[in-house]
Design a protein around this motif. Structure first.
Motif, PDB file in Angstrom:
ATOM      1  N   LEU A 161      -2.444   8.641 -10.037  1.00 11.45           N
ATOM      2  CA  LEU A 161      -3.067   7.618 -10.587  1.00 11.45           C
ATOM      3  C   LEU A 161      -2.038   6.804 -10.941  1.00 11.45           C
ATOM      4  O   LEU A 161      -0.639   6.820  -9.913  1.00 11.45           O
ATOM      5  N   LEU A 162      -3.432   5.643 -10.592  1.00 14.28           N
ATOM      6  CA  LEU A 162      -2.247   4.089  -9.967  1.00 14.28           C
ATOM      7  C   LEU A 162      -2.859   3.071 -11.113  1.00 14.28           C
ATOM      8  O   LEU A 162      -4.328   3.514 -11.732  1.00 14.28           O
ATOM      9  N   GLY A 163      -1.695   2.247 -11.467  1.00 11.37           N
ATOM     10  CA  GLY A 163      -2.179   1.078 -11.832  1.00 11.37           C
ATOM     11  C   GLY A 163      -3.222  -0.526 -11.021  1.00 11.37           C
ATOM     12  O   GLY A 163      -2.917   0.174 -10.156  1.00 11.37           O
ATOM     13  N   GLU A 164      -4.320  -0.173 -11.707  1.00 11.85           N
ATOM     14  CA  GLU A 164      -5.049  -1.213 -10.971  1.00 11.85           C
ATOM     15  C   GLU A 164      -4.371  -2.799  -9.996  1.00 11.85           C
ATOM     16  O   GLU A 164      -4.157  -2.971  -9.114  1.00 11.85           O
ATOM     17  N   ALA A 165      -2.936  -2.497 -10.710  1.00  5.15           N
ATOM     18  CA  ALA A 165      -1.697  -3.774 -10.018  1.00  5.15           C
ATOM     19  C   ALA A 165      -1.473  -3.286  -8.834  1.00  5.15           C
ATOM     20  O   ALA A 165      -0.839  -4.657  -7.983  1.00  5.15           O
ATOM     21  N   ALA A 166      -0.846  -2.055  -8.727  1.00  2.10           N
ATOM     22  CA  ALA A 166      -1.194  -1.532  -7.377  1.00  2.10           C
ATOM     23  C   ALA A 166      -1.891  -1.977  -6.028  1.00  2.10           C
ATOM     24  O   ALA A 166      -1.735  -1.979  -4.910  1.00  2.10           O
ATOM     25  N   LEU A 167      -3.402  -2.238  -6.655  1.00  2.00           N
ATOM     26  CA  LEU A 167      -4.369  -2.438  -5.014  1.00  2.00           C
ATOM     27  C   LEU A 167      -3.721  -4.563  -4.923  1.00  2.00           C
ATOM     28  O   LEU A 167      -4.344  -4.525  -3.422  1.00  2.00           O
ATOM     29  N   TYR A 168      -3.408  -4.974  -5.431  1.00  2.00           N
ATOM     30  CA  TYR A 168      -2.713  -6.545  -5.814  1.00  2.00           C
ATOM     31  C   TYR A 168      -0.975  -6.723  -5.394  1.00  2.00           C
ATOM     32  O   TYR A 168      -0.951  -7.611  -4.547  1.00  2.00           O
ATOM     33  N   THR A 169      -0.689  -5.666  -5.474  1.00  2.00           N
ATOM     34  CA  THR A 169       1.239  -5.706  -4.636  1.00  2.00           C
ATOM     35  C   THR A 169       1.430  -5.769  -3.690  1.00  2.00           C
ATOM     36  O   THR A 169       1.236  -5.536  -2.756  1.00  2.00           O
ATOM     37  N   ALA A 170       1.428  -7.025  -3.271  1.00  2.00           N
ATOM     38  CA  ALA A 170       1.761  -7.537  -1.817  1.00  2.00           C
ATOM     39  C   ALA A 170       2.591  -6.645  -1.006  1.00  2.00           C
ATOM     40  O   ALA A 170       4.243  -7.043  -0.991  1.00  2.00           O
ATOM     41  N   VAL A 171       2.306  -5.230   0.044  1.00  2.00           N
ATOM     42  CA  VAL A 171       3.677  -4.605   0.312  1.00  2.00           C
ATOM     43  C   VAL A 171       2.928  -5.121   1.879  1.00  2.00           C
ATOM     44  O   VAL A 171       2.096  -4.611   2.494  1.00  2.00           O
ATOM     45  N   GLY A 172       3.860  -6.068   2.321  1.00  2.80           N
ATOM     46  CA  GLY A 172       4.093  -5.705   4.273  1.00  2.80           C
ATOM     47  C   GLY A 172       2.770  -7.456   3.961  1.00  2.80           C
ATOM     48  O   GLY A 172       2.111  -7.768   3.522  1.00  2.80           O
ATOM     49  N   ASP A 173       2.657  -7.735   5.538  1.00  2.00           N
ATOM     50  CA  ASP A 173       0.849  -8.438   5.220  1.00  2.00           C
ATOM     51  C   ASP A 173      -0.073  -8.067   5.017  1.00  2.00           C
ATOM     52  O   ASP A 173       0.097  -7.327   4.884  1.00  2.00           O
ATOM     53  N   ARG A 174      -1.048  -8.854   5.569  1.00  7.09           N
ATOM     54  CA  ARG A 174      -2.709  -9.561   5.026  1.00  7.09           C
ATOM     55  C   ARG A 174      -3.058  -7.624   5.865  1.00  7.09           C
ATOM     56  O   ARG A 174      -3.634  -7.234   5.221  1.00  7.09           O
ATOM     57  N   GLU A 175      -2.783  -7.583   6.662  1.00 12.01           N
ATOM     58  CA  GLU A 175      -3.066  -6.301   8.106  1.00 12.01           C
ATOM     59  C   GLU A 175      -2.834  -5.029   7.215  1.00 12.01           C
ATOM     60  O   GLU A 175      -3.939  -4.178   7.193  1.00 12.01           O
ATOM     61  N   ALA A 176      -1.389  -5.128   7.170  1.00 12.42           N
ATOM     62  CA  ALA A 176      -0.510  -4.041   6.182  1.00 12.42           C
ATOM     63  C   ALA A 176      -1.703  -3.321   5.177  1.00 12.42           C
ATOM     64  O   ALA A 176      -2.025  -2.697   4.761  1.00 12.42           O
ATOM     65  N   MET A 177      -1.597  -4.436   3.821  1.00 16.72           N
ATOM     66  CA  MET A 177      -2.744  -4.129   3.059  1.00 16.72           C
ATOM     67  C   MET A 177      -4.031  -3.533   3.200  1.00 16.72           C
ATOM     68  O   MET A 177      -4.614  -3.161   2.389  1.00 16.72           O
ATOM     69  N   THR A 178      -4.718  -4.085   3.889  1.00 16.74           N
ATOM     70  CA  THR A 178      -6.135  -4.325   3.977  1.00 16.74           C
ATOM     71  C   THR A 178      -6.249  -2.993   4.381  1.00 16.74           C
ATOM     72  O   THR A 178      -7.059  -1.540   4.359  1.00 16.74           O
ATOM     73  N   GLU A 179      -5.377  -1.858   5.298  1.00 22.28           N
ATOM     74  CA  GLU A 179      -5.387  -0.617   6.508  1.00 22.28           C
ATOM     75  C   GLU A 179      -5.272  -0.091   5.146  1.00 22.28           C
ATOM     76  O   GLU A 179      -5.514   1.473   4.729  1.00 22.28           O
ATOM     77  N   GLN A 180      -4.377  -0.151   4.545  1.00 25.03           N
ATOM     78  CA  GLN A 180      -3.917   0.520   2.903  1.00 25.03           C
ATOM     79  C   GLN A 180      -4.764   0.570   2.186  1.00 25.03           C
ATOM     80  O   GLN A 180      -5.346   2.205   2.018  1.00 25.03           O
ATOM     81  N   LEU A 181      -5.599   0.063   2.198  1.00 26.45           N
ATOM     82  CA  LEU A 181      -6.983  -0.162   0.822  1.00 26.45           C
ATOM     83  C   LEU A 181      -7.528   1.064   1.189  1.00 26.45           C
ATOM     84  O   LEU A 181      -8.349   1.565   0.610  1.00 26.45           O
ATOM     85  N   ARG A 182      -7.992   0.326   2.891  1.00 24.67           N
ATOM     86  CA  ARG A 182      -9.031   1.409   3.334  1.00 24.67           C
ATOM     87  C   ARG A 182      -8.816   2.516   3.262  1.00 24.67           C
ATOM     88  O   ARG A 182      -9.368   4.003   3.089  1.00 24.67           O
ATOM     89  N   ARG A 183      -6.959   3.083   3.114  1.00 25.77           N
ATOM     90  CA  ARG A 183      -7.173   4.528   3.174  1.00 25.77           C
ATOM     91  C   ARG A 183      -7.196   5.258   1.866  1.00 25.77           C
ATOM     92  O   ARG A 183      -7.912   6.368   2.216  1.00 25.77           O
ATOM     93  N   LEU A 184      -7.057   4.553   0.972  1.00 26.07           N
ATOM     94  CA  LEU A 184      -7.585   4.540  -0.738  1.00 26.07           C
ATOM     95  C   LEU A 184      -8.954   5.030  -0.039  1.00 26.07           C
ATOM     96  O   LEU A 184      -9.441   5.937  -1.342  1.00 26.07           O
ATOM     97  N   LEU A 185      -9.781   4.380  -0.128  1.00 26.72           N
ATOM     98  CA  LEU A 185     -10.975   4.147  -0.240  1.00 26.72           C
ATOM     99  C   LEU A 185     -11.751   5.787   0.717  1.00 26.72           C
ATOM    100  O   LEU A 185     -12.608   6.710   0.038  1.00 26.72           O
ATOM    101  N   ASP A 186     -10.745   6.351   1.375  1.00 29.16           N
ATOM    102  CA  ASP A 186     -11.194   7.775   2.468  1.00 29.16           C
ATOM    103  C   ASP A 186     -10.659   9.184   1.502  1.00 29.16           C
ATOM    104  O   ASP A 186     -10.741   9.566   1.194  1.00 29.16           O
ATOM    105  N   VAL A 187      -9.204   8.374   0.963  1.00 31.54           N
ATOM    106  CA  VAL A 187      -8.794   9.065  -0.067  1.00 31.54           C
ATOM    107  C   VAL A 187     -10.212   9.983  -1.295  1.00 31.54           C
ATOM    108  O   VAL A 187      -9.941  10.882  -1.703  1.00 31.54           O
ATOM    109  N   THR A 188     -10.509   8.704  -1.399  1.00 28.53           N
ATOM    110  CA  THR A 188     -11.619   9.658  -3.305  1.00 28.53           C
ATOM    111  C   THR A 188     -12.594  10.283  -2.254  1.00 28.53           C
ATOM    112  O   THR A 188     -13.059  10.714  -3.028  1.00 28.53           O
ATOM    113  N   ARG A 189     -12.410  10.386  -1.835  1.00 25.56           N
ATOM    114  CA  ARG A 189     -13.291  11.463  -0.841  1.00 25.56           C
ATOM    115  C   ARG A 189     -12.436  12.907  -0.191  1.00 25.56           C
ATOM    116  O   ARG A 189     -13.645  13.474  -0.224  1.00 25.56           O
TER     117      ARG A 189
END
Length: 302
Positions: free
Chosen positions: A192-220
């Protein structure tokens, strides 16, 4: 940084000395809860605090300090208290409570004194022993779901904040190795994640984009459930503390100074209740993917 904490290891023939009370807030609550249990025994016995102190050979102030959670009783104190109140049957349970208070703290200075890798390896050991992992993270992505760049950003902050040896690459590698447990059969993972976790800036934008795409894979992914608690969800349970439940045998909770490992059944039950309430607030499946997609859009990737 969730993982298994130290075990209670009393030395045979010696009395465990009471731990200091300058512990994190959650630990202080455990001390106060123990004091309330002892106070109730005294009242059930019909004794005043002064009468109990006289029976045990203590100064009167000691009873009030213990009952108010200002002093942690030793194991001998527990035994004397229960005998004086004529409740010897309570000794074993209360001694276990004292040992739990003493054992549940893993000071980060000790845990991380050689860097981050050793602590990550301890996480792997805990994961391997667990069939059901339930984790709540209000502001960051859990370690088991992190990409390498995101993990590097998290552990870089840990190294800087605690002033520990810089073993960042070893720590990242160990964190990624722990993720192999996700592919183990006969295991389930509820994140379970708080929605804020999707926006907490960890690393640069490229790192955040890769992480969010990873979450999309995880949902399946099989045997893995990802829920997101929206920012607008009603406040039906406190959400500030990240925690991980390992089966129903223990819970780990991270604070700024230490990691708490809670093993008593009533403590685990409270965190299971909190997780269930958070689960009821969370969205999953297509709605969770929509929230991740919105965060990706904010990164300029959709």
């Amino acid at each position: 940084m969730a993982g298994s904490g130290p075990e209670a290891c009393p030395v045979a023939g010696r009395v465990r000395r009471a731990p200091p009370v300058n512990q994190p807030l959650l630990g202080q609550q455990a001390v106060q809860a123990l004091g309330i249990r002892l106070r109730d025994l005294r009242r059930d016995a019909g004794l005043t605090g002064r009468e109990l102190a006289t029976s045990c050979g203590w100064v009167p102030s000691k009873v009030s300090k213990i009952e108010l959670g200002k002093q942690v009783p030793s194991e001998d104190d527990i035994r004397d208290w229960c005998v004086a109140c004529q409740f010897p049957s309570e000794i074993s349970d209360l001694v276990a409570a004292v040992r739990s208070i003493d054992a549940q703290y893993m000071d980060w200075r000790r845990s991380l004194k050689t860097g981050t890798r050793r602590r990550q390896r301890a996480n792997i050991d805990a994961y391997e022993k667990t069939r059901l992992i339930r984790a709540w993270e209000p502001t960051v992505i859990p370690g088991l779901l992190q990409t390498a760049p995101y993990a590097r950003g998290i552990l870089t902050t840990v190294i800087d904040f605690h002033g520990i040896p810089d073993d960042i690459e070893e720590g990242v590698q160990a964190r990624l190795e722990a993720q192999r447990v996700l592919g183990r059969a006969h295991r389930r993972f509820l994140f379970l994640l708080g929605e804020a976790a999707l926006y907490t800036a960890v690393g640069d934008r490229e790192a955040m984009t890769e992480q969010l795409r990873r979450l999309l894979d995880v949902t399946r992914a099989p045997r893995l459930s990802l829920g997101i608690v929206p920012l607008a969800a009603p406040y039906t349970v406190p959400r500030n503390n990240a925690f991980t439940i390992y089966d129903s045998r223990m819970v780990t909770v991270a604070t700024y100074t230490a990691e708490l490992t809670l093993r008593q059944r009533h403590e685990v039950t409270i965190y299971e209740k909190a997780f269930d309430r958070l689960m009821a607030l969370a969205v999953r499946g297509e709605e969770a993917r929509r929230l991740v997609g919105q965060a990706l859009n904010d990164q300029g990737e959709i």
